[in-house]
Design a protein around this motif. Structure first.
Motif, PDB file in Angstrom:
ATOM      1  N   PHE A 255      -7.608   3.808  -2.045  1.00 50.04           N
ATOM      2  CA  PHE A 255      -6.729   4.900  -2.452  1.00 50.04           C
ATOM      3  C   PHE A 255      -6.882   5.202  -3.933  1.00 50.04           C
ATOM      4  O   PHE A 255      -6.885   6.373  -4.355  1.00 50.04           O
TER       5      PHE A 255
ATOM      6  N   TYR B  26       0.808  -1.222   0.000  1.00 44.62           N
ATOM      7  CA  TYR B  26       0.000   0.000   0.000  1.00 44.62           C
ATOM      8  C   TYR B  26       0.841   1.272   0.000  1.00 44.62           C
ATOM      9  O   TYR B  26       0.794   2.060  -0.944  1.00 44.62           O
TER      10      TYR B  26
ATOM     11  N   VAL C  58       1.379   4.416  -2.750  1.00 46.29           N
ATOM     12  CA  VAL C  58       1.004   5.797  -2.451  1.00 46.29           C
ATOM     13  C   VAL C  58       2.197   6.720  -2.679  1.00 46.29           C
ATOM     14  O   VAL C  58       2.097   7.775  -3.319  1.00 46.29           O
TER      15      VAL C  58
END
Length: 253
Positions: free
Chosen positions: A162, A113, A117
């Motif tokens: 996201f 993750y 990002v």
């Protein structure tokens, strides 16, 4: 169908094997300028020898902020910018929740993750200046439903969320963000290949019971979807994470 990807500058994380390698190969066949990053210099060099000397290889660990910044800097210095980022780096760890340490949960989130990002934020700064660009996040059908290990499910779910949030933020700047959620894919360096070799009867039974298509997916099938979503042919796909799974997932969205 011409995807108009000639000379597009493409960076793929986790690109030395498996899905990342297949995605790199297809982009190169479309005429794109491709760079891949990974932890192992040996694996990167092996992939370049297989795919062609024009492939740019960048050694680094995308869970490290310093490495992410260096990788993006070296890529843009080589190609003069970035048009497409594919966040493919990922992995699975731990077991049942009570048997998995907090450190393992944190490792999973950093790899599956936070690395995406971080890379997305860096690439977006370049893309905004050009008012165009595409970011593709590789998650999993198990980010929508429990099927993998808890650390993997949770971190991939975060990535899907996201993807939608960042897509809504970036499209006004001409940058598209979307995702691909693969189902079970068979390739030489993957977990399914290892499990198939260890217990073929059990795994073949799993396939018959859980995948309506009655077979594993292939790297090429995932790569085809990624490359299409990266092209202007998918210009109205914004914030969606597309299941590519032969019907394996139970979700109806």
């Amino acid at each position: 169908m011409n995807l108009y990807l000639e000379n597009k500058r493409v960076l793929i994380t986790g690109g030395s094997k498996g899905l990342g390698k297949g995605i790199a190969k297809l982009f190169m066949e479309e005429g794109a300028s491709v760079g891949i990053c990974g932890r192992s210099q040996e694996a990167l060099e092996h992939t370049r020898a297989e795919l062609g000397s024009e492939l740019l290889i960048l050694q680094g660990d995308v869970t490290s902020r310093e490495d992410r910044e260096r990788i993006l800097r070296e890529f843009t210095e080589e190609y003069g910018g970035i048009d497409i980022l594919v966040n493919n780096a990922g992995g699975s760890n731990g077991s049942a929740v009570l048997e998995t340490s907090m450190e393992e949960f944190e490792e999973a989130f950093h790899l599956n993750y936070l690395s995406a990002v971080g890379m997305s934020k860096l690439a977006a700064e370049h893309m905004i200046k050009n008012e165009k660009g595409t970011i593709i996040n590789i998650s999993s059908i198990f980010g929508r439903e429990s099927g993998g290990k808890p650390t993997y499910n949770a971190s991939k779910a975060a990535l899907i969320s996201f993807t939608k949030s960042f897509a809504d933020e970036m499209i006004r700047h001409g940058v598209r963000v979307s995702g691909v959620a693969p189902g079970s894919v068979l390739h030489p360096t993957g977990n399914w290949q290892k499990r198939l070799q260890e217990n073929p009867d059990q795994i073949n039974q799993y396939v018959q019971q859980n995948i309506p298509a009655q077979r594993f997916g292939t790297v090429e099938e995932i790569a085809n979807t990624v490359v299409f979503l990266s092209s202007e042919r998918a210009s109205w796909v914004v914030g969606a994470t597309l299941n590519v799974d032969g019907g394996q997932s139970y979700s109806n969205f």
